[in-house]
Design a protein around this motif. Structure first.
Motif, PDB file in Angstrom:
ATOM      1  N   MET A   1       0.831  -1.197   0.000  1.00  0.00           N
ATOM      2  CA  MET A   1       0.000   0.000   0.000  1.00  0.00           C
ATOM      3  C   MET A   1       0.874   1.259   0.000  1.00  0.00           C
ATOM      4  O   MET A   1       1.958   1.271   0.581  1.00  0.00           O
ATOM      5  N   LYS A   2       0.387   2.285  -0.635  1.00  0.00           N
ATOM      6  CA  LYS A   2       1.086   3.567  -0.646  1.00  0.00           C
ATOM      7  C   LYS A   2       0.702   4.364   0.590  1.00  0.00           C
ATOM      8  O   LYS A   2      -0.478   4.543   0.880  1.00  0.00           O
ATOM      9  N   LEU A   3       1.715   4.835   1.322  1.00  0.00           N
ATOM     10  CA  LEU A   3       1.479   5.650   2.512  1.00  0.00           C
ATOM     11  C   LEU A   3       1.361   7.109   2.084  1.00  0.00           C
ATOM     12  O   LEU A   3       2.341   7.720   1.662  1.00  0.00           O
ATOM     13  N   GLU A   4       0.170   7.667   2.176  1.00  0.00           N
ATOM     14  CA  GLU A   4      -0.096   9.027   1.700  1.00  0.00           C
ATOM     15  C   GLU A   4       0.123  10.069   2.794  1.00  0.00           C
ATOM     16  O   GLU A   4       0.656  11.145   2.547  1.00  0.00           O
ATOM     17  N   VAL A   5      -0.310   9.746   4.027  1.00  0.00           N
ATOM     18  CA  VAL A   5      -0.213  10.677   5.155  1.00  0.00           C
ATOM     19  C   VAL A   5       0.139   9.898   6.408  1.00  0.00           C
ATOM     20  O   VAL A   5      -0.350   8.782   6.608  1.00  0.00           O
ATOM     21  N   ILE A   6       0.988  10.494   7.255  1.00  0.00           N
ATOM     22  CA  ILE A   6       1.280   9.886   8.554  1.00  0.00           C
ATOM     23  C   ILE A   6       1.605  10.992   9.553  1.00  0.00           C
ATOM     24  O   ILE A   6       2.368  11.915   9.244  1.00  0.00           O
ATOM     25  N   HIS A   7       0.982  10.933  10.711  1.00  0.00           N
ATOM     26  CA  HIS A   7       1.338  11.869  11.772  1.00  0.00           C
ATOM     27  C   HIS A   7       0.854  11.335  13.119  1.00  0.00           C
ATOM     28  O   HIS A   7       0.009  10.437  13.197  1.00  0.00           O
ATOM     29  N   ILE A   8       1.417  11.885  14.181  1.00  0.00           N
ATOM     30  CA  ILE A   8       1.079  11.471  15.545  1.00  0.00           C
ATOM     31  C   ILE A   8       0.066  12.437  16.130  1.00  0.00           C
ATOM     32  O   ILE A   8       0.160  13.649  15.946  1.00  0.00           O
ATOM     33  N   ASP A   9      -0.907  11.892  16.841  1.00  0.00           N
ATOM     34  CA  ASP A   9      -1.951  12.705  17.452  1.00  0.00           C
ATOM     35  C   ASP A   9      -2.084  12.299  18.919  1.00  0.00           C
ATOM     36  O   ASP A   9      -2.303  11.123  19.224  1.00  0.00           O
TER      37      ASP A   9
END
Length: 224
Positions: A169-177
Motif C-alpha cells: 500500500m502507498k502511505l499518503e499521510v502519517i502523523h502522531i496525534d
C-alpha cells in the motif's frame, strides 16, 4: 516549513493617503480582508482591516447631504483608520513560530517583511489551514484513513509502516496525534488501497486498536 513557503506573496497594499472608499473597493474586488498600509518608500506603517473600513464609512455619512457625504468620504483615508501596530514576521520565520505569535496575540494575520521593513507577503489563518493543516489531514488526497491507538513510539511506528509496505500500500499521510482522553500518542495513517481490511486485520492481530475513520471518498488510482 518556513513562512516564505506558504505566505501569500501577491500583495494588495494602500498608502496612508489612499481614500477609504478606494480601500473598500480594493477589499471587495480582491476578496481579501486586510490591506497592509505603506508610506511613500513602501515601508510598512500599519494595517487596514475590513471591519475598520466598514465601521468608519457609515459614520462619516450619517445625516449628511450628498455634497457633505462626498466631502466626508474624500477626507477619510487609510492612514486615519488603519491600525499602526502590526505583527510582523520575516520570510525565514518557521511556521511554528508564526502560528505561535498569532495565537499568543489572538490575531488572524501576520505581515511578512524584509530587512528594510517592506512588506513582501502576508500570512493568514486560511493560509495555515490550506497549506499546512489540510495536507496534514490528507484533504484532497486519496486513500483510507486509519486511526491506530497508542502506537506513537518509534518501534511501533516502524512495525506499522512495515505492515503497510508488506501489503503493497502507498502511505499518503502519517502523523502522531495525542489523545485528549488517554493522553497517549495515537498514529494516523492514510493509505492508498482498494481494500484496507487486510491491513486492519494484521494490525488487530498485533494487538492494536484500529478505527477506520470516515472521510470523503477519493478515487483509487488505476493499478493500486
Amino acid at each position: 516549513m518556513y513562512v516564505k513557503e506558504f505566505m501569500t506573496a501577491k500583495l494588495v497594499t494602500v498608502t496612508t493617503d489612499t481614500p477609504l472608499a478606494r480601500a473598500s473597493r480594493l477589499l471587495y474586488a480582491h476578496r481579501i480582508r486586510r490591506l497592509p498600509v505603506v508610506d511613500d518608500d513602501y515601508t510598512l506603517v500599519g494595517i487596514l482591516g475590513e471591519r475598520a473600513v466598514a465601521s468608519a464609512l457609515p459614520s462619516a455619512t450619517i445625516g449628511s447631504s450628498s455634497k457633505d457625504m462626498a466631502q466626508s468620504l474624500s477626507q477619510l483615508t487609510a492612514g486615519i483608520v488603519m491600525h499602526p501596530e502590526v505583527l510582523t514576521v520575516t520570510p525565514d520565520t518557521t511556521a511554528e513560530g508564526a502560528m505561535s505569535l498569532a495565537q499568543d496575540n489572538k490575531v488572524g494575520c501576520l505581515v511578512v517583511v524584509d530587512e528594510q521593513y517592506k512588506p513582501v507577503g502576508i500570512v493568514t489563518t486560511n493560509d495555515v489551514i490550506y497549506r499546512i493543516l489540510s495536507p496534514l489531514l490528507g484533504l484532497g488526497k486519496p486513500g483510507f484513513r486509519l486511526h491506530i491507538c497508542d502506537c506513537g513510539e518509534s518501534g511501533k511506528i516502524s512495525q506499522i509502516t512495515g505492515l503497510i509496505e508488506k501489503h503493497g500500500m502507498k502511505l499518503e499521510v502519517i502523523h502522531i496525534d495525542e489523545s485528549p482522553v488517554t493522553r497517549k500518542n495515537d498514529l494516523i495513517v492514510q493509505v492508498v488501497t482498494k481494500d484496507p481490511e487486510p491491513l486492519i486485520s494484521d494490525l488487530t492481530k498485533q494487538g492494536y486498536k484500529v478505527e477506520l475513520r470516515k472521510r470523503k471518498s477519493w478515487p483509487i488510482p488505476e493499478g493500486d
